[in-house]
Write an enzyme that holds these catalytic residues in place. Structure first.
Site: not given
Length: 312
Positions: A129, A240, A242
């Site tokens: 990001c 993202h 994660e």
């Protein structure tokens, strides 16, 4: 044995040794995560700088240890850290791309990694990001971001022709690779993006990065969503990976499907394996132990989008 024969054997021996050294794999990699300043009112009371715990879990889940890279150290201290760790993750968040300490420290590692690579020292960088945006700004030499309507939305990835042969995706299982473009696996939480137009118009970016995926925001603006270095082991995702395994807020567009979870692991595993190619190490076991994230405890903050956060 003649002198010529002896020299030949010596040459062969040296070549074999060089080959063995090239094949060495670091089985105990340590990856740094860059901390950033706490501008969020929810986080600010707990500490001046932070690292969101999902980034730590994301890397650790693939078999590495993590070192927090704190703000306001000297250049000499950052250089010492660089030659002790095996890669760095530049996380998402909010920071000025030119004037923040976050950006300045990122630049130091970016410059050190390029110089090291040119000398045969493989040091990978991952940007998520804001991290991708930092890599783009450092490469282009200026901020090319534009405002996009891309907050809190999960999307399929639009694969480019370069994706299938990329380092990042080429070893994906076929079902996961197909799912990239058919299922909403990429969680987007950003107000600014690197547009395809800006990338294509910038010669420095074109020579440095290969675009693997793009996406389109709610208003039809196409932006770069995944890229990897053509020469250098630098990787960036505007989305993202994660969050699919480590964030669970029901009002947030976090994809938790089996393919989303697999994608998250595969990318973490890819980057940790990149870090295994680096053979940096700490001067002593004591210094290594003192550097690790294990020396800090994450705070449970339900009001935060991260849920768990490390503060420094």
């Amino acid at each position: 044995m003649t002198r010529a024969a002896a020299l030949l054997l010596l040459t062969i021996g040296c070549s074999c040794l060089a080959g063995l050294q090239a094949l060495k794999v670091n089985q105990r990699p340590i990856i740094g995560i860059l901390a950033q300043e706490s501008h969020d009112p929810v986080l600010h009371p707990y500490g001046k700088t932070y690292i969101a715990a999902p980034y730590v879990k994301y890397l650790e889940s693939a078999g590495c240890r993590v070192m927090p890279i704190r703000m306001n150290l000297t250049h000499e201290e950052y250089e010492r850290i660089f030659y002790s760790i095996n890669g760095i993750l530049i996380p998402g968040g909010a920071a000025n791309l030119k004037t923040s300490n976050f950006a300045k420290v990122a630049k130091m590692f970016y410059d050190l990694a390029m110089k090291a690579f040119d000398s045969g020292d493989y040091f990978p960088i991952w940007g998520t990001c804001l991290g991708l945006q930092v890599l783009a700004m450092l490469t282009a030499g200026k901020n090319l971001l534009i405002h996009t309507d891309s907050e809190n939305i999960s999307l399929p990835l639009n694969l480019t022709n370069a994706a299938a042969s990329s380092k990042m995706f080429q070893n994906f299982p076929p079902d996961v690779y197909r799912a990239l473009s058919t299922e909403p696996l990429a969680a987007n939480f950003h107000h600014f993006s690197l547009s395809m137009q800006a990338f294509q118009d910038n010669e420095k970016l074109n020579k440095f990065f290969s675009i693997l995926t793009t996406n389109t925001d709610r208003k039809g603006i196409q932006f770069v969503s995944t890229m990897e270095g053509i020469r250098y082991p630098f990787y960036g995702v505007q989305w993202h990976p994660e969050v699919s395994r480590f964030q669970w807020q029901p009002d947030m567009a976090f994809p938790h499907s089996p393919h989303a979870v697999q994608l998250s692991f595969l990318l973490a595993d890819f980057f940790v394996n990149e870090a295994r190619k680096n053979l940096h190490y700490f001067p002593s076991p004591e210094e290594e132990r003192a550097s690790l994230i294990y020396n800090y405890n994450p705070r449970y903050i339900p009001a935060s989008s991260y849920i768990q956060v490390y503060f420094f």
